[in-house]
Design a protein around this motif. Structure first.
Motif, PDB file in Angstrom:
ATOM      1  N   GLY A  37      38.934  56.786  60.353  1.00 55.47           N
ATOM      2  CA  GLY A  37      39.262  56.788  61.782  1.00 55.47           C
ATOM      3  C   GLY A  37      38.188  56.120  62.611  1.00 55.47           C
ATOM      4  O   GLY A  37      38.483  55.392  63.568  1.00 55.47           O
ATOM      5  N   ALA A  38      36.929  56.344  62.236  1.00 59.55           N
ATOM      6  CA  ALA A  38      35.819  55.728  62.970  1.00 59.55           C
ATOM      7  C   ALA A  38      35.808  54.211  62.799  1.00 59.55           C
ATOM      8  O   ALA A  38      35.265  53.494  63.641  1.00 59.55           O
ATOM      9  N   ALA A  39      36.409  53.713  61.739  1.00 55.14           N
ATOM     10  CA  ALA A  39      36.479  52.267  61.528  1.00 55.14           C
ATOM     11  C   ALA A  39      37.715  51.669  62.193  1.00 55.14           C
ATOM     12  O   ALA A  39      37.662  50.558  62.724  1.00 55.14           O
ATOM     13  N   VAL A  40      38.833  52.384  62.177  1.00 55.82           N
ATOM     14  CA  VAL A  40      40.091  51.829  62.653  1.00 55.82           C
ATOM     15  C   VAL A  40      40.254  51.945  64.170  1.00 55.82           C
ATOM     16  O   VAL A  40      40.667  50.988  64.829  1.00 55.82           O
ATOM     17  N   VAL A  41      39.938  53.100  64.734  1.00 57.81           N
ATOM     18  CA  VAL A  41      40.169  53.316  66.172  1.00 57.81           C
ATOM     19  C   VAL A  41      39.413  52.306  67.037  1.00 57.81           C
ATOM     20  O   VAL A  41      40.015  51.717  67.949  1.00 57.81           O
ATOM     21  N   PRO A  42      38.114  52.036  66.809  1.00 61.39           N
ATOM     22  CA  PRO A  42      37.454  51.025  67.644  1.00 61.39           C
ATOM     23  C   PRO A  42      38.051  49.624  67.480  1.00 61.39           C
ATOM     24  O   PRO A  42      38.092  48.854  68.447  1.00 61.39           O
ATOM     25  N   ALA A  43      38.530  49.291  66.283  1.00 64.18           N
ATOM     26  CA  ALA A  43      39.160  47.987  66.081  1.00 64.18           C
ATOM     27  C   ALA A  43      40.447  47.888  66.901  1.00 64.18           C
ATOM     28  O   ALA A  43      40.719  46.856  67.529  1.00 64.18           O
ATOM     29  N   VAL A  44      41.234  48.951  66.912  1.00 63.90           N
ATOM     30  CA  VAL A  44      42.463  48.968  67.711  1.00 63.90           C
ATOM     31  C   VAL A  44      42.112  48.903  69.198  1.00 63.90           C
ATOM     32  O   VAL A  44      42.766  48.184  69.968  1.00 63.90           O
ATOM     33  N   MET A  45      41.076  49.630  69.600  1.00 65.92           N
ATOM     34  CA  MET A  45      40.643  49.580  70.999  1.00 65.92           C
ATOM     35  C   MET A  45      40.240  48.154  71.383  1.00 65.92           C
ATOM     36  O   MET A  45      40.557  47.685  72.482  1.00 65.92           O
ATOM     37  N   GLY A  46      39.557  47.456  70.488  1.00 60.56           N
ATOM     38  CA  GLY A  46      39.157  46.078  70.746  1.00 60.56           C
ATOM     39  C   GLY A  46      40.351  45.149  70.883  1.00 60.56           C
ATOM     40  O   GLY A  46      40.361  44.259  71.746  1.00 60.56           O
ATOM     41  N   MET A  47      41.365  45.343  70.034  1.00 57.46           N
ATOM     42  CA  MET A  47      42.570  44.525  70.143  1.00 57.46           C
ATOM     43  C   MET A  47      43.273  44.757  71.478  1.00 57.46           C
ATOM     44  O   MET A  47      43.769  43.819  72.099  1.00 57.46           O
ATOM     45  N   VAL A  48      43.299  46.014  71.906  1.00 56.21           N
ATOM     46  CA  VAL A  48      43.914  46.329  73.200  1.00 56.21           C
ATOM     47  C   VAL A  48      43.131  45.670  74.329  1.00 56.21           C
ATOM     48  O   VAL A  48      43.719  45.094  75.256  1.00 56.21           O
ATOM     49  N   LEU A  49      41.810  45.739  74.259  1.00 54.79           N
ATOM     50  CA  LEU A  49      41.000  45.097  75.293  1.00 54.79           C
ATOM     51  C   LEU A  49      41.249  43.591  75.327  1.00 54.79           C
ATOM     52  O   LEU A  49      41.301  42.987  76.413  1.00 54.79           O
ATOM     53  N   ASP A  50      41.417  42.976  74.162  1.00 51.12           N
ATOM     54  CA  ASP A  50      41.694  41.547  74.127  1.00 51.12           C
ATOM     55  C   ASP A  50      43.013  41.208  74.817  1.00 51.12           C
ATOM     56  O   ASP A  50      43.148  40.156  75.437  1.00 51.12           O
ATOM     57  N   VAL A  51      43.993  42.089  74.724  1.00 50.99           N
ATOM     58  CA  VAL A  51      45.275  41.873  75.407  1.00 50.99           C
ATOM     59  C   VAL A  51      45.069  41.880  76.929  1.00 50.99           C
ATOM     60  O   VAL A  51      45.716  41.128  77.651  1.00 50.99           O
TER      61      VAL A  51
END
Length: 97
Positions: A37-51
């Motif tokens: 979770g600590a690896a996946v959640v920040p990556a998803v947050m980053g993708m959302v920020l890129d949008v």
């Protein structure tokens, strides 16, 4: 920090619901899921920020919208509450042998 209490609850419930012989496996599984979770959640947050990128760059740093931050941190909040809900659900539905 409120939802971080779910981690302690998950370890406690896991240890109480399984025999002592497999306590290391239970702790390792819970720990592995936490690191995943600590690896996946920040990556998803980053993708959302890129949008929600505004297209601006200030001193080499992309500028994101306020809405983007709200959505990104909302994902982290939902993930924390989901983990807490799962731990509580396990505690309520599983009975010790």
């Amino acid at each position: 920090m409120f939802v971080n209490g779910g981690v302690s609850l998950a370890f406690t419930v896991g240890r109480q619901r399984h025999p002592d012989e497999v306590s290391g496996t239970v702790s390792g599984t819970i720990n592995s899921v936490g690191y995943f979770g600590a690896a996946v959640v920040p990556a998803v947050m980053g993708m959302v920020l890129d949008v929600f990128w505004t297209g601006k760059i200030v001193d080499g740093t992309p500028v994101y919208s306020f809405t983007g931050y709200r959505v990104a941190f909302g994902i982290a909040t939902v993930a924390g509450f989901a983990a807490l809900a799962c731990a509580l659900w396990i505690h309520q539905t599983r009975r010790p042998r």
